[in-house]
Design a protein around this motif. Structure first.
Motif, mmCIF file in Angstrom:
data_model
loop_
_atom_site.group_PDB
_atom_site.id
_atom_site.type_symbol
_atom_site.label_atom_id
_atom_site.label_comp_id
_atom_site.label_asym_id
_atom_site.label_seq_id
_atom_site.Cartn_x
_atom_site.Cartn_y
_atom_site.Cartn_z
ATOM 1 N N THR A 173 0.833 -1.200 0.000
ATOM 2 C CA THR A 173 0.000 0.000 0.000
ATOM 3 C C THR A 173 0.865 1.246 0.000
ATOM 4 N N ALA A 174 1.919 1.224 0.794
ATOM 5 C CA ALA A 174 2.843 2.360 0.824
ATOM 6 C C ALA A 174 3.541 2.527 -0.530
ATOM 7 N N LEU A 175 3.930 1.425 -1.168
ATOM 8 C CA LEU A 175 4.561 1.510 -2.482
ATOM 9 C C LEU A 175 3.611 2.073 -3.532
ATOM 10 N N ALA A 176 2.342 1.704 -3.429
ATOM 11 C CA ALA A 176 1.355 2.121 -4.423
ATOM 12 C C ALA A 176 0.887 3.559 -4.216
ATOM 13 N N GLY A 177 1.236 4.158 -3.112
ATOM 14 C CA GLY A 177 0.850 5.553 -2.932
ATOM 15 C C GLY A 177 0.059 5.822 -1.681
ATOM 16 N N GLY A 178 -0.096 4.853 -0.828
ATOM 17 C CA GLY A 178 -0.771 5.083 0.439
ATOM 18 C C GLY A 178 -2.184 4.551 0.491
ATOM 19 N N GLU A 179 -2.727 4.630 1.681
ATOM 20 C CA GLU A 179 -4.088 4.147 1.937
ATOM 21 C C GLU A 179 -5.077 4.940 1.095
ATOM 22 N N GLY A 180 -6.045 4.271 0.534
ATOM 23 C CA GLY A 180 -7.064 4.937 -0.264
ATOM 24 C C GLY A 180 -6.681 5.132 -1.720
ATOM 25 N N THR A 181 -5.530 4.598 -2.128
ATOM 26 C CA THR A 181 -5.117 4.714 -3.516
ATOM 27 C C THR A 181 -6.101 3.952 -4.386
ATOM 28 N N ARG A 182 -6.502 4.583 -5.459
ATOM 29 C CA ARG A 182 -7.496 3.959 -6.331
ATOM 30 C C ARG A 182 -6.888 2.812 -7.128
ATOM 31 N N THR A 183 -7.670 1.774 -7.310
ATOM 32 C CA THR A 183 -7.256 0.644 -8.133
ATOM 33 C C THR A 183 -7.982 0.732 -9.468
ATOM 34 N N TYR A 184 -7.634 -0.143 -10.395
ATOM 35 C CA TYR A 184 -8.313 -0.138 -11.681
ATOM 36 C C TYR A 184 -9.799 -0.445 -11.507
ATOM 37 N N ARG A 185 -10.136 -1.242 -10.510
ATOM 38 C CA ARG A 185 -11.559 -1.538 -10.252
ATOM 39 C C ARG A 185 -12.315 -0.274 -9.863
ATOM 40 N N ASP A 186 -11.698 0.568 -9.038
ATOM 41 C CA ASP A 186 -12.327 1.828 -8.645
ATOM 42 C C ASP A 186 -12.560 2.720 -9.854
ATOM 43 N N ARG A 187 -11.565 2.819 -10.716
ATOM 44 C CA ARG A 187 -11.702 3.668 -11.907
ATOM 45 C C ARG A 187 -12.787 3.131 -12.833
ATOM 46 N N TRP A 188 -12.831 1.811 -13.026
ATOM 47 C CA TRP A 188 -13.863 1.227 -13.890
ATOM 48 C C TRP A 188 -15.252 1.426 -13.289
ATOM 49 N N ARG A 189 -15.372 1.269 -11.973
ATOM 50 C CA ARG A 189 -16.657 1.450 -11.302
ATOM 51 C C ARG A 189 -17.144 2.892 -11.475
ATOM 52 N N GLU A 190 -16.244 3.852 -11.292
ATOM 53 C CA GLU A 190 -16.616 5.257 -11.460
ATOM 54 C C GLU A 190 -17.040 5.549 -12.894
ATOM 55 N N GLN A 191 -16.326 4.991 -13.846
ATOM 56 C CA GLN A 191 -16.675 5.198 -15.245
ATOM 57 C C GLN A 191 -18.044 4.590 -15.551
ATOM 58 N N LEU A 192 -18.314 3.404 -15.071
ATOM 59 C CA LEU A 192 -19.602 2.758 -15.275
ATOM 60 C C LEU A 192 -20.722 3.583 -14.651
ATOM 61 N N ASN A 193 -20.508 4.056 -13.420
ATOM 62 C CA ASN A 193 -21.530 4.864 -12.758
ATOM 63 C C ASN A 193 -21.812 6.158 -13.525
ATOM 64 N N ARG A 194 -20.764 6.800 -14.041
ATOM 65 C CA ARG A 194 -20.963 8.028 -14.837
ATOM 66 C C ARG A 194 -21.763 7.730 -16.099
#
Length: 118
Positions: A86-107
């Motif tokens: 998590t620290a390597l990826a940018g910290g807690e709450g860093t968005r994953t590809y699933r988050d981005r796809w979910r947001e795109q679908l919702n939009r």
């Protein structure tokens, strides 16, 4: 990297094979840590995984240095490999590809419903 390599992903295939060859040379506990790191970081990548290559290279390099120095993976990474990733990826709450796809679908759904309802 040529345009063709970027489109087909053949450069990624070579890099993944190089990563796996390097990981195969590690001691067993370091290989197990590598598998966990890889599994934890992959959801944070983009569709192709290109954004993760430098991070994965650095993590594998850390494991290689630890093995060369005679340190166990536990000494280097600690108990919380997920937290390390998590620290390597940018910290807690860093968005994953699933988050981005979910947001795109919702939009897209909201836009379609807005057109139908209006």
């Amino acid at each position: 990297m040529s345009f063709w390599e970027k489109v087909t992903g053949s450069d990624l295939t070579r890099e993944w094979q190089a990563f796996e060859a390097r990981a195969a040379a590690l001691p067993a506990d370091h290989r197990a840590a590598w598998e966990q790191i890889r599994g934890q970081l992959l959801p944070h990548g983009d569709f192709s995984g290109r954004s993760l290559l430098p991070i994965l290279d650095a993590a594998l390099g850390l494991l290689e240095e630890a093995a060369a120095d005679g340190q166990s993976s536990h000494e280097v990474l600690g108990d919380d490999i997920a937290g390390f990733c998590t620290a390597l990826a940018g910290g807690e709450g860093t968005r994953t590809y699933r988050d981005r796809w979910r947001e795109q679908l919702n939009r897209n759904v909201a836009r379609k419903l807005g057109r139908l309802g209006g």
